[in-house]
Design an enzyme around this catalytic site. Structure first.
Site, PDB file in Angstrom:
ATOM      1  N   GLY A   1      -9.953 -33.777  14.535  1.00 40.86           N
ATOM      2  CA  GLY A   1      -8.739 -34.515  14.233  1.00 40.86           C
ATOM      3  C   GLY A   1      -8.397 -35.610  15.204  1.00 40.86           C
ATOM      4  O   GLY A   1      -7.472 -36.389  14.958  1.00 40.86           O
TER       5      GLY A   1
ATOM      6  N   ASN B   1     -11.282 -40.852  12.210  1.00 41.42           N
ATOM      7  CA  ASN B   1      -9.934 -40.460  11.800  1.00 41.42           C
ATOM      8  C   ASN B   1      -8.983 -41.650  11.760  1.00 41.42           C
ATOM      9  O   ASN B   1      -8.097 -41.718  10.908  1.00 41.42           O
ATOM     10  CB  ASN B   1      -9.401 -39.378  12.743  1.00 41.42           C
ATOM     11  CG  ASN B   1     -10.116 -38.060  12.534  1.00 41.42           C
ATOM     12  OD1 ASN B   1     -10.201 -37.545  11.432  1.00 41.42           O
ATOM     13  ND2 ASN B   1     -10.651 -37.512  13.618  1.00 41.42           N
TER      14      ASN B   1
ATOM     15  N   HIS C   1     -17.623 -33.270   6.442  1.00 45.38           N
ATOM     16  CA  HIS C   1     -18.142 -32.597   7.632  1.00 45.38           C
ATOM     17  C   HIS C   1     -19.498 -31.941   7.380  1.00 45.38           C
ATOM     18  O   HIS C   1     -19.713 -31.340   6.327  1.00 45.38           O
ATOM     19  CB  HIS C   1     -17.162 -31.513   8.100  1.00 45.38           C
ATOM     20  CG  HIS C   1     -15.829 -32.046   8.479  1.00 45.38           C
ATOM     21  ND1 HIS C   1     -14.747 -32.032   7.618  1.00 45.38           N
ATOM     22  CD2 HIS C   1     -15.393 -32.630   9.624  1.00 45.38           C
ATOM     23  CE1 HIS C   1     -13.703 -32.574   8.219  1.00 45.38           C
ATOM     24  NE2 HIS C   1     -14.073 -32.947   9.439  1.00 45.38           N
TER      25      HIS C   1
ATOM     26  N   ASP D   1     -15.692 -30.433   1.540  1.00 49.10           N
ATOM     27  CA  ASP D   1     -14.723 -31.524   1.697  1.00 49.10           C
ATOM     28  C   ASP D   1     -15.378 -32.902   1.665  1.00 49.10           C
ATOM     29  O   ASP D   1     -14.706 -33.924   1.598  1.00 49.10           O
ATOM     30  CB  ASP D   1     -13.908 -31.360   2.981  1.00 49.10           C
ATOM     31  CG  ASP D   1     -14.745 -31.404   4.260  1.00 49.10           C
ATOM     32  OD1 ASP D   1     -15.951 -31.742   4.198  1.00 49.10           O
ATOM     33  OD2 ASP D   1     -14.197 -31.090   5.328  1.00 49.10           O
TER      34      ASP D   1
ATOM     35  N   SER E   1     -14.149 -34.151  14.959  1.00 49.08           N
ATOM     36  CA  SER E   1     -14.719 -32.973  14.306  1.00 49.08           C
ATOM     37  C   SER E   1     -16.211 -33.113  14.010  1.00 49.08           C
ATOM     38  O   SER E   1     -16.905 -32.109  13.845  1.00 49.08           O
ATOM     39  CB  SER E   1     -13.980 -32.678  13.000  1.00 49.08           C
ATOM     40  OG  SER E   1     -14.008 -33.806  12.135  1.00 49.08           O
TER      41      SER E   1
END
Length: 200
Positions: free
Chosen positions: A64, A93, A177, A174, A27
Site C-alpha cells: 500500500g 499505488n 499481485h 485481483d 506490495s
C-alpha cells in the site's frame, strides 16, 4: 494494492561482513498475502550473497505504500540499516490513485537524493500501470522512470511484472499481485538484473 496493518521488515544475513541492499517498495516486493520469507527479496538474498558483494538484504517494503509514504519512512530506515545499495520499487499505488505525475516524479527524485546523500548507491525499477486514467496519463507516468534514471545517472531496472502478468497462474485474482509461485522466478530475474551493478 492495500496497506497491510503490520509492517513486515526482514533482514536476511549470510555473513558478518559485506554490503547491504535495501529494497524499498510496495506490495509487489513486500510479499502480498504471503509469508515474507516467500517474497522475492527474501529468496534473492542467498543468490546475491553467493555471486555479489551483497551479504544482507533488507526488505523495507510495505503493501500500500506510495512514494510519499516511503519518503516519510526513508530517513529512519537509512539510519537504522546503513545500506550500501537502495533499490526503489515505488509509484504503482500513486499511479493507481491518479496522483499527478509531477508529484510522483518529485517524490521519487527526493527518495533517490536522500538515499544517495546517505552514501548509498541507488537503483530504480521501471513501473507501468493499467490505462485506468487514459493512455496519456499512463505514458506520462511510465516516462518518469527513464527520465529520472538518465538525469540522476542511476540504473533503471526492468519491471518484472511484465513477465508475471503474461504467465498462466502467476497472478492473484485481483489482477494486481503475483502469487507465491511467481516469487522464485522474480528472485532469479532480479538477481540477474542487479548483479552487474552490484559487482562493479
Amino acid at each position: 494494492m492495500f496497506r497491510i496493518l503490520t509492517f513486515c521488515l526482514l533482514l536476511i544475513s549470510h555473513s558478518s561482513a559485506g554490503q547491504t541492499l535495501m529494497v524499498l517498495g510496495d506490495s509487489l516486493s513486500a510479499g502480498y498475502q504471503m509469508a515474507i520469507e516467500k517474497s522475492w527479496p527474501s529468496l534473492m538474498a542467498p543468490q546475491l550473497a553467493a555471486h555479489t558483494p551483497v551479504s544482507q538484504v533488507v526488505n523495507a517494503s510495505i503493501s500500500g505504500d506510495t512514494t510519499g509514504n516511503s519518503l516519510d519512512r526513508l530517513p529512519q530506515l537509512l539510519e537504522q540499516h546503513k545500506p550500501d545499495w537502495v533499490m526503489i520499487e515505488l509509484g504503482a499505488n500513486d499511479g493507481l490513485r491518479g496522483f499527478p505525475p509531477n508529484k510522483i516524479r518529485a517524490n521519487l527524485e527526493e527518495l533517490i537524493t536522500i538515499s544517495a546523500e546517505s552514501g548509498a548507491n541507488v537503483m530504480l525499477m521501471q513501473i507501468h500501470i493499467p490505462p485506468n486514467y487514459g493512455q496519456r496519463y499512463s505514458n506520462a507516468f511510465a516516462n518518469i522512470y527513464p527520465t529520472l534514471s538518465k538525469e540522476m545517472q542511476i540504473p533503471l531496472l526492468p519491471f518484472f511484472m511484465e513477465k508475471v502478468v503474461m504467465t498462466d497462474d502467476w497472478m492473484m485474482s485481483d489482477g494486481l499481485h503475483p502469487k507465491a509461485i511467481a516469487q522464485p522466478w522474480i528472485a532469479d530475474f532480479m538477481t540477474e538484473q542487479m548483479s552487474p551493478y552490484l559487482n562493479q
